[in-house]
Design an enzyme around this catalytic site. Structure first.
Site, PDB file in Angstrom:
ATOM      1  N   ASP A  90       0.944  -1.174   0.103  1.00  0.00           N
ATOM      2  CA  ASP A  90      -0.079  -0.060   0.000  1.00  0.00           C
ATOM      3  C   ASP A  90       0.957   1.281  -0.274  1.00  0.00           C
ATOM      4  OD1 ASP A  90      -2.124   1.652   0.183  1.00  0.00           O
ATOM      5  OD2 ASP A  90      -2.967   1.121   2.069  1.00  0.00           O
ATOM      6  N   ALA A  91       1.270   1.589  -1.412  1.00  0.00           N
ATOM      7  CA  ALA A  91       2.102   2.886  -1.189  1.00  0.00           C
ATOM      8  C   ALA A  91       1.498   3.885  -2.167  1.00  0.00           C
ATOM      9  CB  ALA A  91       3.326   2.221  -2.317  1.00  0.00           C
ATOM     10  N   LYS A  92       0.405   3.707  -2.707  1.00  0.00           N
ATOM     11  CA  LYS A  92      -0.329   4.812  -3.537  1.00  0.00           C
ATOM     12  C   LYS A  92       0.879   5.668  -4.304  1.00  0.00           C
ATOM     13  CE  LYS A  92      -4.070   4.985  -0.178  1.00  0.00           C
ATOM     14  NZ  LYS A  92      -3.540   3.993   0.786  1.00  0.00           N
ATOM     15  N   ARG A  93       1.411   5.025  -5.163  1.00  0.00           N
ATOM     16  CA  ARG A  93       2.153   5.554  -5.918  1.00  0.00           C
ATOM     17  C   ARG A  93       1.618   6.369  -7.313  1.00  0.00           C
ATOM     18  NH1 ARG A  93       5.666   5.912  -2.161  1.00  0.00           N
ATOM     19  NH2 ARG A  93       7.021   4.257  -1.645  1.00  0.00           N
ATOM     20  N   THR A 117      -0.559  -0.413  -4.641  1.00  0.00           N
ATOM     21  CA  THR A 117      -1.861   0.559  -5.047  1.00  0.00           C
ATOM     22  C   THR A 117      -1.255   1.759  -5.632  1.00  0.00           C
ATOM     23  OG1 THR A 117      -1.566   1.488  -2.672  1.00  0.00           O
ATOM     24  CG2 THR A 117      -3.175  -0.035  -2.791  1.00  0.00           C
TER      25      THR A 117
END
Length: 271
Positions: A90-93, A117
């Protein structure tokens, strides 16, 4: 039988083996878990729950907050997950294309995550590097669990909210390799139902159960089908403090796994 190698295959196999659509979030809060305790803590959680989950989801921010030591702890945490269970980082790059390629290399090649993510705000070329690898997966932010998500995600885009437009785009973007999914919060079951209707075959990562107060039964009714990874983090890993924390985490994970299965079984077949 050939062992599963792609993210999609690993996810399906783990869900079937463990009879579970529970995704446990590995979110070591800096105020509760000092950096030197992170790896023993997350490793104990994994060892206690690995037969109860379909995936693990470490939140990069809680590791990165500790600097280099936290980055090392993140790599060690991912390495501690059994190879047959997928890891969703879950890094939302999300950045322009050549930067996104570097982010993808860091997440997949350096850290060894199976999926990540991704923020779609910059459009298709920013998402493409994460979807270009058939063996990996990407969960694209669609209708997030936070209240402020509505500021942008509910904006009208010619007769429909932006989050539904995102769902349609992601369905197109992931068509080549079948490795795209969506992130939709359990805190918004009405929107979740609309997303599932728009993208019936895509896996959905569902945060918001547990500490955020999402309704499990309503969410399963709205989003089941196509794969629904029900994510719970703090409510599982911090189910108790002290020496018995891992056993408490297992008990809570088992309770959630069984509740998810019951909700799926009770869902109308025509739903």
């Amino acid at each position: 039988m050939t062992p599963p190698t792609t993210f999609s295959q690993k996810l399906a196999a783990a869900a079937e083996r463990n009879r579970s659509w529970l995704c446990v979030g590995l979110d070591p809060q800096p105020a509760r878990t000092p950096v030197e305790e992170i790896v023993p803590f997350t490793r104990a959680i994994v060892e206690a729950t690995s037969d109860l989950v379909c995936a693990y989801k470490p939140q990069a921010a809680f590791f990165e907050a500790h600097g280099r030591a936290g980055w090392d702890a993140l790599a060690a945490t991912i390495a501690a997950v059994p190879g047959h269970i997928p890891v969703v980082l879950d890094a939302k790059r999300g950045d322009i294309a050549h930067t996104a390629e570097a982010y993808a290399a860091a997440c997949f090649d350096v850290l060894g995550a199976d999926a990540v993510t991704v923020n779609p705000y910059l459009g298709r070329d920013a998402v493409a590097p994460f979807l270009a690898r058939p063996d990996k997966g990407a969960f694209i932010l669609c209708r997030t669990s936070n209240v402020g998500g509505a500021d942008l995600q509910n904006l009208d885009t010619g007769g429909e909210p932006l989050y539904l437009r995102v769902a349609s785009l992601v369905r197109e973007w992931g068509a080549e390799h079948g490795n795209a999914g969506l992130v939709v919060g359990a805190t918004y079951p009405r929107e979740l139902a609309a997303v599932r209707a728009r993208a019936p075959g895509l896996p959905i990562l569902l945060p918001g159960i547990g500490a955020q107060g999402g309704d499990l039964e309503a969410s399963v009714r709205a989003g089941a089908g196509g794969g629904l990874l029900v994510s719970a983090s703090r409510s599982v890993i911090y189910a108790a403090d002290g020496p018995g924390f891992a056993n408490a985490a297992r008990a809570e994970a088992e309770r959630l796994r069984d509740a998810i299965n019951a909700a799926i079984a009770a869902r109308p077949a025509s739903g």
